[in-house]
Design a protein around this motif. Structure first.
Motif, PDB file in Angstrom:
ATOM      1  N   ILE A  69      19.721  61.087 -23.429  1.00 29.56           N
ATOM      2  CA  ILE A  69      19.189  60.980 -22.071  1.00 29.56           C
ATOM      3  C   ILE A  69      17.730  61.414 -22.153  1.00 29.56           C
ATOM      4  O   ILE A  69      17.427  62.516 -22.629  1.00 29.56           O
ATOM      5  N   ASP A  70      16.848  60.512 -21.740  1.00 32.15           N
ATOM      6  CA  ASP A  70      15.401  60.778 -21.794  1.00 32.15           C
ATOM      7  C   ASP A  70      14.970  61.220 -23.187  1.00 32.15           C
ATOM      8  O   ASP A  70      14.151  62.133 -23.344  1.00 32.15           O
ATOM      9  N   GLY A  71      15.541  60.593 -24.211  1.00 30.56           N
ATOM     10  CA  GLY A  71      15.142  60.875 -25.582  1.00 30.56           C
ATOM     11  C   GLY A  71      15.740  62.142 -26.172  1.00 30.56           C
ATOM     12  O   GLY A  71      15.431  62.513 -27.299  1.00 30.56           O
ATOM     13  N   ILE A  72      16.594  62.825 -25.452  1.00 34.62           N
ATOM     14  CA  ILE A  72      17.204  64.066 -25.925  1.00 34.62           C
ATOM     15  C   ILE A  72      18.682  63.815 -26.216  1.00 34.62           C
ATOM     16  O   ILE A  72      19.417  63.331 -25.351  1.00 34.62           O
ATOM     17  N   LEU A  73      19.082  64.156 -27.433  1.00 36.11           N
ATOM     18  CA  LEU A  73      20.488  63.998 -27.827  1.00 36.11           C
ATOM     19  C   LEU A  73      21.362  64.928 -26.995  1.00 36.11           C
ATOM     20  O   LEU A  73      21.170  66.140 -26.985  1.00 36.11           O
ATOM     21  N   LYS A  74      22.324  64.339 -26.279  1.00 36.76           N
ATOM     22  CA  LYS A  74      23.202  65.115 -25.401  1.00 36.76           C
ATOM     23  C   LYS A  74      24.619  65.248 -25.941  1.00 36.76           C
ATOM     24  O   LYS A  74      25.317  66.208 -25.644  1.00 36.76           O
ATOM     25  N   ALA A  83      39.015  52.424 -33.930  1.00 37.99           N
ATOM     26  CA  ALA A  83      39.533  53.238 -32.820  1.00 37.99           C
ATOM     27  C   ALA A  83      38.898  52.797 -31.508  1.00 37.99           C
ATOM     28  O   ALA A  83      37.752  52.348 -31.464  1.00 37.99           O
ATOM     29  N   ALA A  84      39.648  52.940 -30.436  1.00 34.57           N
ATOM     30  CA  ALA A  84      39.103  52.646 -29.102  1.00 34.57           C
ATOM     31  C   ALA A  84      38.067  53.711 -28.749  1.00 34.57           C
ATOM     32  O   ALA A  84      38.260  54.889 -29.016  1.00 34.57           O
ATOM     33  N   VAL A  85      36.984  53.283 -28.140  1.00 31.44           N
ATOM     34  CA  VAL A  85      35.904  54.185 -27.753  1.00 31.44           C
ATOM     35  C   VAL A  85      35.692  54.085 -26.258  1.00 31.44           C
ATOM     36  O   VAL A  85      35.591  52.988 -25.711  1.00 31.44           O
ATOM     37  N   THR A  86      35.658  55.232 -25.603  1.00 25.52           N
ATOM     38  CA  THR A  86      35.341  55.285 -24.180  1.00 25.52           C
ATOM     39  C   THR A  86      33.963  55.887 -24.050  1.00 25.52           C
ATOM     40  O   THR A  86      33.695  56.988 -24.549  1.00 25.52           O
ATOM     41  N   ALA A  87      33.072  55.179 -23.385  1.00 23.50           N
ATOM     42  CA  ALA A  87      31.702  55.663 -23.236  1.00 23.50           C
ATOM     43  C   ALA A  87      31.681  56.973 -22.458  1.00 23.50           C
ATOM     44  O   ALA A  87      32.397  57.149 -21.476  1.00 23.50           O
ATOM     45  N   TRP A  88      30.853  57.894 -22.929  1.00 26.76           N
ATOM     46  CA  TRP A  88      30.694  59.196 -22.286  1.00 26.76           C
ATOM     47  C   TRP A  88      29.882  59.020 -21.008  1.00 26.76           C
ATOM     48  O   TRP A  88      28.909  58.272 -20.965  1.00 26.76           O
ATOM     49  N   THR A  89      30.283  59.701 -19.970  1.00 26.24           N
ATOM     50  CA  THR A  89      29.540  59.704 -18.710  1.00 26.24           C
ATOM     51  C   THR A  89      29.038  61.129 -18.476  1.00 26.24           C
ATOM     52  O   THR A  89      29.858  62.042 -18.328  1.00 26.24           O
ATOM     53  N   PRO A  90      27.711  61.313 -18.463  1.00 24.63           N
ATOM     54  CA  PRO A  90      27.175  62.667 -18.266  1.00 24.63           C
ATOM     55  C   PRO A  90      27.451  63.202 -16.881  1.00 24.63           C
ATOM     56  O   PRO A  90      27.674  62.523 -15.942  1.00 24.63           O
TER      57      PRO A  90
END
Length: 90
Positions: A69-74, A83-90
């Motif tokens: 987020i904004d160039g910063i690894l979160k 494997a199934a991947v679910t996108a992370w929601t901040p």
């Protein structure tokens, strides 16, 4: 995957060949019927002194997803191939 059965006379030196499977798997090593590691190359020479079974052992590749987020690894997550991947929601 192709499996071959070949009979050899006792005291033969034979070469085990692990065909590249691809698709998220990497060759790890060869094991005999007792689970003993007998070599870590895809093409392994072994001496046949009795009836033996050898199995190619494969490991799953892992993939890492990094969320910025904004160039910063979160967040970083690692998944095995397929494997199934679910996108992370901040």
């Amino acid at each position: 995957m192709t499996v071959y059965l070949t009979l050899f006379p006792k005291s033969s030196l034979v070469t085990l060949n692990a065909d590249e499977l691809g698709g998220g798997l990497t060759f790890a090593h060869w094991e005999d019927e007792n689970g003993v590691n007998v070599g870590s190359t895809e093409t392994q020479k072994v001496s046949i002194t009795a009836n033996k079974t050898y199995t190619a052992i494969w490991t799953s590749d892992n993939y890492t997803i990094e969320y910025y987020i904004d160039g910063i690894l979160k967040k970083t997550e690692t998944y095995p191939y397929g494997a199934a991947v679910t996108a992370w929601t901040p």
